[in-house]
Write an enzyme that holds these catalytic residues in place. Structure first.
Site, PDB file in Angstrom:
ATOM      1  N   SER A   1     -33.279  40.163  68.082  1.00 19.81           N
ATOM      2  CA  SER A   1     -32.786  39.261  69.116  1.00 19.81           C
ATOM      3  C   SER A   1     -31.458  38.655  68.656  1.00 19.81           C
ATOM      4  O   SER A   1     -30.517  39.382  68.348  1.00 19.81           O
ATOM      5  CB  SER A   1     -33.840  38.192  69.419  1.00 19.81           C
ATOM      6  OG  SER A   1     -33.532  37.491  70.595  1.00 19.81           O
TER       7      SER A   1
ATOM      8  N   GLU B   1     -39.222  43.867  77.201  1.00 16.16           N
ATOM      9  CA  GLU B   1     -38.603  42.714  76.541  1.00 16.16           C
ATOM     10  C   GLU B   1     -38.728  41.418  77.349  1.00 16.16           C
ATOM     11  O   GLU B   1     -39.101  40.372  76.831  1.00 16.16           O
ATOM     12  CB  GLU B   1     -37.115  42.989  76.303  1.00 16.16           C
ATOM     13  CG  GLU B   1     -36.805  44.163  75.408  1.00 16.16           C
ATOM     14  CD  GLU B   1     -36.697  43.784  73.945  1.00 16.16           C
ATOM     15  OE1 GLU B   1     -37.043  42.639  73.598  1.00 16.16           O
ATOM     16  OE2 GLU B   1     -36.271  44.635  73.154  1.00 16.16           O
TER      17      GLU B   1
ATOM     18  N   HIS C   1     -40.775  41.215  74.031  1.00 14.14           N
ATOM     19  CA  HIS C   1     -39.731  40.851  73.077  1.00 14.14           C
ATOM     20  C   HIS C   1     -40.358  40.331  71.784  1.00 14.14           C
ATOM     21  O   HIS C   1     -41.292  39.523  71.822  1.00 14.14           O
ATOM     22  CB  HIS C   1     -38.864  39.759  73.714  1.00 14.14           C
ATOM     23  CG  HIS C   1     -37.626  39.409  72.962  1.00 14.14           C
ATOM     24  ND1 HIS C   1     -36.642  40.313  72.648  1.00 14.14           N
ATOM     25  CD2 HIS C   1     -37.191  38.203  72.477  1.00 14.14           C
ATOM     26  CE1 HIS C   1     -35.668  39.700  72.010  1.00 14.14           C
ATOM     27  NE2 HIS C   1     -35.977  38.419  71.890  1.00 14.14           N
TER      28      HIS C   1
END
Length: 518
Positions: free
Chosen positions: A203, A320, A422
């Site tokens: 991320s 995600e 995610h």
């Protein structure tokens, strides 16, 4: 905060350039916590590039976790609590942690982890980032890094503020360079090879890796790069200056008087930052291309030439965007019209384009409801689109290989509602699945998947090639074939070129900065 019931004993003593440190030994791994890699960025050093740490006499204990950079406390999404640190916060946060099988042993590959949380939150001390299992199973040295975030690491008042703020927009990135410099100078004493350093992050951490690939100061400090689920979007200097001006005005200051901010209490500065983010609807306290520290936005129009010879691994998870959606009230019942309206509001997309994109995504067999369509669009828009662009730009450059993956294993938790959300691959990389039970559940298949994933990351760190015995052949990405490794219990490498829906979405570029609306 990382806690468990494993007994710890007194560990080895290692000499660093600033002095000797003594860690702890736990489960066959030596752990050194809270080792300073730079001086405290407080007082007159606030907003400035990092300075070398002060030397010390005697032996410095390295048994306690370091404090996190000041940051807002976000509402906790229960399945991702393993991703958050609960340690105290302080501007005195420039410390790293080392996990090694054997200090002073033969040079092992070094894996330096940069945590996620965009550029505004997070810490290296989240439970899921404990590096002992990765160090032990992979026979590597793992380093995790705390650094400056949000307004403390990325404040851009512009030229009127003077030389004291020349690098303040990217001070947090310069912290990462300082940490890598510490690795170069000291890691051999911990059993690591300073000539075989992999930087990796997920991320926001992947965004940090991407930016380091284009920073002159970082050149030569790392030799492989892994970008996990990174959006790779950048704010502009104009956005950064507007945010800085709004924050300064809260203290009756203008950019030419920004020096006075060095005396403002950290809590007040953080609160003012949050008011600016709320007022502007996006977060511009992020790194930005300044023509100097960060010459250009990473992978905006080309792959960074400075790192063209460095092997790269990059990828995303299949679902995600669910981490921002599944707990929104009523979102699962969203209608086509409401989804299109959200795309327009959150992305600045024209209604005609939003409608076209929605209808193309609705044609995919897996998208059975408007919620499925909306989540799929956001996953591609926020993560996969820019990941594919970065891989394609690297392929066009035609130098070091790039390996593309998509993590497709789906969590059984909440009756499968979380999908391949995610962050879901991170516990398998670190071998910390037990700390992420609320996300992953339990079962013997977790250990099987850990072997598949962790071994790929370790093989890449060791050789620049992720292939290993548990994978089918993983070929480097090529624009003609879009070879993609689907990471699951039965992994397979497939051609996955973007379809018409993603090509239509790529016609609209997301603005930089974290946006609140999804």
């Amino acid at each position: 905060m990382i806690t468990d019931s494993i007994d710890e004993t007194e560990g080895a003593i290692v000499a660093t350039a600033a002095g000797r440190v003594q860690g702890v030994r736990r489960a066959g791994v030596h752990v050194f916590r809270g080792v300073p890699y730079a001086a405290p960025p407080t007082g007159a050093r606030r907003f400035r590039p990092p300075a070398a740490p002060a030397a010390w006499e005697g032996i410095r204990p390295a048994s306690r976790w370091p404090r996190s950079c000041p940051q807002e406390q976000r509402e906790d999404f229960a399945p991702l609590r393993w991703y958050r640190s609960t340690l105290p916060q302080s501007e005195d946060c420039l410390y790293l942690n080392v996990f090694t099988p054997a200090p002073g042993g033969a040079g092992r590959p070094v894996m330096v982890w940069f945590h996620g949380g965009a550029f505004c939150t997070g810490a290296a001390t989240a439970p899921g980032f404990e590096g002992s299992a990765l160090a032990r199973s992979g026979d590597v040295v793992v380093v995790t890094v705390n650094h400056r975030l949000n307004v403390f690491g990325h404040f851009h008042p512009g030229p009127a503020a003077g030389e004291g703020f020349a690098d303040s927009a990217n001070a947090g990135l310069l912290d990462l360079v300082a940490a890598l410099g510490w690795v170069r100078d000291n890691i051999a004493g911990f059993g690591g090879d300073p000539g075989c350093v992999t930087i990796f992050g997920e991320s926001g951490g992947g965004g940090k890796v991407g930016r380091l690939m284009g920073m002159p100061q970082a050149q030569g400090l790392f030799h492989r790069a892994i970008l996990q689920s990174s959006g790779l979007r950048s704010v502009t200097p104009a956005q950064g200056e507007a945010a800085a001006a709004h924050l300064l005005a809260q203290f009756d200051l203008t950019p030419d008087r920004a020096e006075a901010l060095r005396d403002v209490p950290a809590a007040d500065l953080l609160a003012a930052r949050m008011r600016t983010v709320e007022a502007q609807g996006h977060d511009a306290f992020e790194p930005l291309p300044d023509g100097r520290v960060l010459p250009e936005a990473p992978f905006e129009t080309r792959a960074p030439a400075l790192s063209a010879d460095i092997p790269m691994m990059i990828g995303t998870c299949e679902n995600e965007a669910l981490y921002r959606l599944v707990d929104l009230p009523g979102i699962c019942d969203i209608t086509r019209a409401a989804a299109i309206a959200r795309l327009c509001k959150g992305s600045g997309m024209a209604e005609e384009l939003a409608t076209r994109v929605y209808d193309l995504y609705a044609g995919k067999p897996a998208n059975a409801s408007p919620f499925d369509v909306y989540a799929d669009i956001l996953t591609d828009q926020r993560f996969r689109m820019n990941t594919l662009r970065a891989a394609a730009l690297r392929a066009e450059a035609g130098q070091a290989p790039t390996y593309l993956y998509r993590f497709t294993w789906k969590s059984p938790v909440r009756d499968g509602q979380l999908g391949s959300i995610h962050t879901i691959e991170v516990p398998f990389v670190f071998g910390t699945m037990d700390r992420a039970e609320a996300l992953l559940g339990t079962g013997p298949e977790l250990e099987t998947l850990r072997g598949i994933v962790m071994d790929a990351w370790v093989a890449f760190a060791r050789t620049g090639d992720p292939n290993h015995a548990l994978l089918p052949r993983w070929d480097p990405f090529a624009s003609a074939t879009h070879d993609t490794m689907l990471l699951d219990l039965a992994p397979r490498c497939v051609p996955e070129p973007p379809g018409p829906e993603l090509r239509a979405l790529a016609g609209h570029r997301m603005p930089g900065g974290f946006r609140k609306e999804m």
